[in-house]
Design an enzyme around this catalytic site. Structure first.
Site, PDB file in Angstrom:
ATOM      1  N   ARG A 124     -31.777  34.260  39.953  1.00 34.52           N
ATOM      2  CA  ARG A 124     -32.005  34.559  41.363  1.00 34.52           C
ATOM      3  C   ARG A 124     -31.392  35.922  41.712  1.00 34.52           C
ATOM      4  O   ARG A 124     -30.336  36.292  41.204  1.00 34.52           O
ATOM      5  CB  ARG A 124     -31.354  33.464  42.219  1.00 34.52           C
ATOM      6  CG  ARG A 124     -31.643  33.536  43.715  1.00 34.52           C
ATOM      7  CD  ARG A 124     -33.089  33.306  44.018  1.00 34.52           C
ATOM      8  NE  ARG A 124     -33.302  32.978  45.432  1.00 34.52           N
ATOM      9  CZ  ARG A 124     -34.406  33.298  46.101  1.00 34.52           C
ATOM     10  NH1 ARG A 124     -35.380  33.972  45.509  1.00 34.52           N
ATOM     11  NH2 ARG A 124     -34.546  32.940  47.359  1.00 34.52           N
ATOM     12  N   THR A 418     -44.185  33.738  44.830  1.00 31.53           N
ATOM     13  CA  THR A 418     -43.983  33.118  43.536  1.00 31.53           C
ATOM     14  C   THR A 418     -45.212  32.864  42.677  1.00 31.53           C
ATOM     15  O   THR A 418     -46.348  32.926  43.114  1.00 31.53           O
ATOM     16  CB  THR A 418     -43.193  31.797  43.636  1.00 31.53           C
ATOM     17  OG1 THR A 418     -43.987  30.800  44.202  1.00 31.53           O
ATOM     18  CG2 THR A 418     -41.944  31.981  44.414  1.00 31.53           C
ATOM     19  N   GLU A 438     -41.017  37.276  46.183  1.00 31.13           N
ATOM     20  CA  GLU A 438     -41.003  36.721  47.542  1.00 31.13           C
ATOM     21  C   GLU A 438     -42.340  36.888  48.228  1.00 31.13           C
ATOM     22  O   GLU A 438     -43.281  36.216  47.839  1.00 31.13           O
ATOM     23  CB  GLU A 438     -39.855  37.282  48.396  1.00 31.13           C
ATOM     24  CG  GLU A 438     -39.196  36.224  49.286  1.00 31.13           C
ATOM     25  CD  GLU A 438     -39.883  35.953  50.610  1.00 31.13           C
ATOM     26  OE1 GLU A 438     -40.625  36.819  51.103  1.00 31.13           O
ATOM     27  OE2 GLU A 438     -39.660  34.873  51.177  1.00 31.13           O
ATOM     28  N   SER A 490     -33.485  29.176  47.732  1.00 31.57           N
ATOM     29  CA  SER A 490     -34.877  29.234  47.293  1.00 31.57           C
ATOM     30  C   SER A 490     -35.514  27.866  47.434  1.00 31.57           C
ATOM     31  O   SER A 490     -34.823  26.848  47.528  1.00 31.57           O
ATOM     32  CB  SER A 490     -34.944  29.695  45.832  1.00 31.57           C
ATOM     33  OG  SER A 490     -36.247  29.556  45.307  1.00 31.57           O
ATOM     34  N   GLY A 513     -45.590  29.045  46.705  1.00 27.06           N
ATOM     35  CA  GLY A 513     -45.920  28.571  48.042  1.00 27.06           C
ATOM     36  C   GLY A 513     -44.802  28.592  49.053  1.00 27.06           C
ATOM     37  O   GLY A 513     -44.885  27.899  50.068  1.00 27.06           O
ATOM     38  N   GLY A 514     -43.713  29.353  48.822  1.00 26.25           N
ATOM     39  CA  GLY A 514     -42.622  29.353  49.779  1.00 26.25           C
ATOM     40  C   GLY A 514     -42.036  27.960  49.917  1.00 26.25           C
ATOM     41  O   GLY A 514     -41.955  27.201  48.949  1.00 26.25           O
TER      42      GLY A 514
END
Length: 607
Positions: A124, A418, A438, A490, A513-514
Site C-alpha cells: 500500500r 483497481t 485509485e 483500502s 470497484g472502490g
C-alpha cells in the site's frame, strides 16, 4: 438466469495443520456525507459488454482484466514459473495495456498460497513524511472538492507495488526476476492495439489531457483520444522495465526513476505534493499472516488492515449466516426484495464498523487489540438481531470489544480504482492480487522515469483514500486521517478460499470497484460456494451496493417490483452502472473453472 449449477463441495469441521491465523456522477465536495458521494464509478461504464463463456482448465489458469495480461501469465506458467511468477508478469502487462487502473505508480495487496501457508503481502502507498492531517483542507478548513484533490501532487502516495512484488518474488518466486519482465517489454516495444475500453475512458476523462505528457501520448493532435485499434508503443515504460529487470526495485526507488517521480509531484501545477526522494528510498512493503475466517464449510482468507475488505466482507457474510433466512438459500430468494433487504441491512452494519474502526494498524489499534473481535460469532449474532423489517437511515457502529473507542466515524467520500489477478498453477499454488492507482488514470500525472522517451506510467492518487476531514465537529479524531508515513485504508479484497475440513484450496477471486469491491466479492462468493454456480455465472449476477445510506442497483438488471419492494421496506434505491471487474478461479473435481467479468475486458487463460 440462475442455471448451470455445479456439484456442491461438502465438508465439515476445521482446518487441521493449515498454517493460517485470524489475526460517474461528480460530487460537490468529498467531505460532504450523503448519497451523492456514492454515485461515482471507479471507472465509468463502457457502452459494450464483453461476452464470456464458462471455461474449464485441467492444470493451471490465470484470470486478469485484459487478454494480453492473462496470456502473459500463461506464458510464464508454461515456462515453468509458479503462480507468483505468473501474477507478476500479468501485472507488468496490465500496467501497460490497462494504465487507467494499476501500474508501477500505485500499490496493491497480494495473497500467496504455497501449499502450506498463506502469506499476505502489502504494498500500500504511504503518505510523505511532510504530510499533515490538513492535507486536503482549504484555507477555511473545509475539504477540497474531490477532483481538485485528485489531480494534484498532494494526492500522490509513495508507490508500493514494485517493492511488494520484488519482496514476494525474492522469498517465493521460481523463475528469474528478469524473465518475468519479458512479455511486458515485448508488448511495450512492439505495441498493442488500443482497446475499446481504453479508448472510451480516454475520451471521457475530464482531467488527463491537462497533463502535457499524457496529452501528447494518449491523444491525437486534434485532442481526440487514440482510436480503437491504434498500435500504441510505450518506449519509456519498456526502458524502465529493462532497468528494473536488471537492477531490481532499487532502480525505481533511488535512481533516475525516483527523481522523475519526485519532480513531477512537487512541480504539479495547482497543488504540488510534498513527496521527497527520502520518502521513496525508505519505502518498505509488509508481509505477514493472512486474515482468515470460517464461513459455512470454508475458510476465507484475505488481507488484514489497512485493507478493510476482508473484515467488512466477512462481517456481511457472518451477519447473514446468523439470520437463518430462507431467502438467502438460493439466488432467486436472494434477489427478491426481502432477500436484498437483509443483505443491504447487513451491509449497513458492517460499513458502520468500517467507518469507525479500520485504518492503518501501525497507527490505529484494533478494537480490544485484535481485529478478529469484529468477526466474533457472538458479536455478529448481536448485530444480526438489530436488522428490522424497515430500513434505518443509517446504522451505527457496534462495540465489538469491552473498551469503548474515542474515534469519530469517517464521513462518506468516494473510493475508486483497481485491477484484480487470480492464478492457480499446476502444483496447486495460488495468488489473489488486487492492485490500484485509485481513480481512473490516478492523479493524471504521467512520468517517463527520466528516460526522455514517450510514455511511461501514471502516478496514483491514493492519498485521497484518507479521510479529508481529520476530525468531526466535536473534535474527535478520525482513525483514517492523514498522518506522515501512514497507509490509507483500502477496500481491496483479494480472496483465497479453502475447504475448512481438509485445508485444500478451493478458489481465488477479487475485483476492482472502490468500496463496492466488498459487495462484488461477496456476491461472487455467495454465487460460487453457497449457490453452486460456475464462476462465470456468479460473476454475471446483478451487482448491488450499499455503504450505509442509499442502495445502488445495477442499471437494467432489476425488475421494477424489486425496486418497489425495497422502497416499501424503507430503502432509498438508485439505479446506476456498477462496473465491477471480477476475476475468479474455482477448483472442482473436474479441473479449474474460470470466470472473467463481461463488464470490462477480463480474460481467463490456461491449459
Amino acid at each position: 438466469m440462475f442455471t448451470g449449477l455445479t456439484p456442491k463441495l461438502v465438508a465439515t469441521g476445521f482446518v487441521a495443520g493449515l498454517l493460517l491465523t485470524s489475526g460517474c456522477s461528480l460530487t460537490p465536495s468529498a467531505g460532504q456525507a450523503g448519497p451523492t458521494s456514492e454515485l461515482r464509478q471507479p471507472e465509468i461504464a463502457s457502452a459494450f459488454r464483453q461476452q464470456q463463456e464458462n471455461l474449464s482448465f485441467e492444470h493451471q489458469a490465470v484470470a486478469a482484466a485484459n487478454p494480453l495480461a492473462a496470456k502473459a501469465g500463461q506464458e510464464i506458467l508454461q515456462a515453468g514459473g509458479n503462480a507468483l511468477d505468473a501474477a507478476i508478469a500479468t501485472q507488468l502487462v496490465l500496467g501497460l495495456v490497462e494504465p487507467q487502473s494499476s501500474g508501477l505508480g500505485g500499490g496493491g495487496f497480494l495473497l500467496y498460497w504455497d501449499g502450506q501457508q498463506v502469506v499476505a503481502w502489502e504494498g500500500r502507498e504511504t503518505a510523505p513524511a511532510a504530510a499533515t492531517p490538513e492535507l486536503f483542507l482549504d484555507a477555511e478548513g473545509e475539504p477540497l472538492e474531490f477532483l481538485q484533490a485528485v489531480g494534484s501532487g498532494a494526492a500522490v502516495g509513495v508507490p508500493g507495488l514494485l517493492a511488494m512484488l520484488e519482496a514476494a518474488h525474492r522469498e517465493q518466486g521460481q523463475l528469474a526476476w528478469a524473465r518475468l519482465f519479458e512479455p511486458a517489454i515485448r508488448l511495450a516495444e512492439d505495441g498493442f492495439a488500443v482497446s475499446r475500453r481504453l479508448h472510451h475512458l480516454l475520451s471521457e476523462d475530464p482531467l488527463l489531457a491537462a497533463n502535457s505528457a499524457a496529452r501528447n501520448f494518449y491523444y491525437l493532435d486534434n485532442g481526440e483520444a487514440l482510436p480503437v485499434g491504434h498500435r500504441l508503443k510505450n518506449p519509456a515504460l519498456a526502458a524502465i522495465y529493462r532497468q528494473v529487470a536488471q537492477g531490481g526495485s532499487e532502480v525505481f526507488y533511488q535512481g533516475s526513476v525516483a527523481r522523475s517521480i519526485q519532480r513531477a509531484v512537487v512541480n504539479q501545477p495547482g497543488q504540488p505534493g510534498q513527496l521527497s526522494l527520502a520518502d521513496l528510498a525508505n519505502y518498505q512493503p509488509n508481509s505477514g499472516s493472512a486474515l482468515c475466517s470460517s464461513w459455512q464449510v470454508y475458510l476465507v482468507c484475505g488481507a488484514p488492515p489497512p485493507s478493510s475488505g476482508q473484515l467488512t466482507l466477512m462481517q456481511i457474510l457472518g451477519i447473514l449466516e446468523h439470520l437463518d433466512a430462507d431467502q438467502l438459500a438460493d439466488p432467486e430468494g436472494f434477489y427478491s426484495p426481502q432477500g436484498l433487504h437483509l443483505y443491504i441491512e447487513a451491509s449497513r452494519l458492517a460499513f458502520a464498523d468500517r467507518a469507525l474502526y479500520i485504518a492503518d494498524p501501525a497507527y490505529v489499534e484494533a478494537p480490544g487489540g485484535d481485529w478478529s473481535n469484529l468477526l466474533r460469532p457472538a458479536y455478529l449474532q448481536e448485530r444480526a438481531r438489530q436488522i428490522q423489517p424497515l430500513a434505518e437511515d443509517r446504522a451505527r457502529a457496534g462495540q465489538p470489544a469491552p473498551v469503548e473507542t474515542t474515534w469519530a466515524p469517517q464521513p462518506e467520500q468516494p473510493e475508486y480504482g483497481t485491477s484484480h489477478i487470480s492464478v492457480i498453477d499446476a502444483e496447486g499454488q495460488a495468488v489473489a492480487m488486487t492492485s490500484s492507482i485509485e481513480q481512473a488514470f490516478g492523479s493524471r500525472i504521467l512520468v517517463d522515469g527520466g528516460t526522455g522517451l514517450p510514455g511511461g506510467f501514471l502516478l496514483n492518487n491514493q492519498l485521497t483514500d484518507f479521510s479529508f476531514r481529520p476530525s468531526d465537529d466535536q473534535g474527535r479524531l478520525i482513525a483514517n486521517r492523514v498522518e506522515p508515513g501512514k497507509r490509507p485504508r483500502s477496500s481491496m479484497s483479494p480472496t483465497l478460499v479453502f475447504d475448512a475440513h481438509t485445508g485444500e484450496l478451493r478458489a481465488s477471486l477479487g475485483s476492482p470497484g472502490g468500496a463496492a469491491i466488498i459487495h462484488f466479492t461477496a456476491k461472487t462468493l455467495l454465487g460460487m460456494l453457497q449457490w453452486q454456480l460456475t464462476p462465470q455465472e456468479a460473476i454475471n449476477l446483478p451487482n448491488l451496493a450499499n455503504f450505509n445510506s442509499v442502495t445502488l442497483l445495477e442499471k437494467g438488471r432489476f425488475e421494477d417490483y424489486v425496486r418497489l419492494g425495497l422502497e416499501a421496506r424503507g430503502q432509498e434505491v438508485i439505479a446506476r452502472d456498477l462496473t465491477s471487474g471480477i476475476q475468479a478461479l474455482l477448483i472442482t473435481p473436474s479441473g479449474i473453472q474460470g470466470g472473467a467479468d463481461p463488464r470490462r475486458e477480463g480474460w481467463v487463460a490456461g491449459d
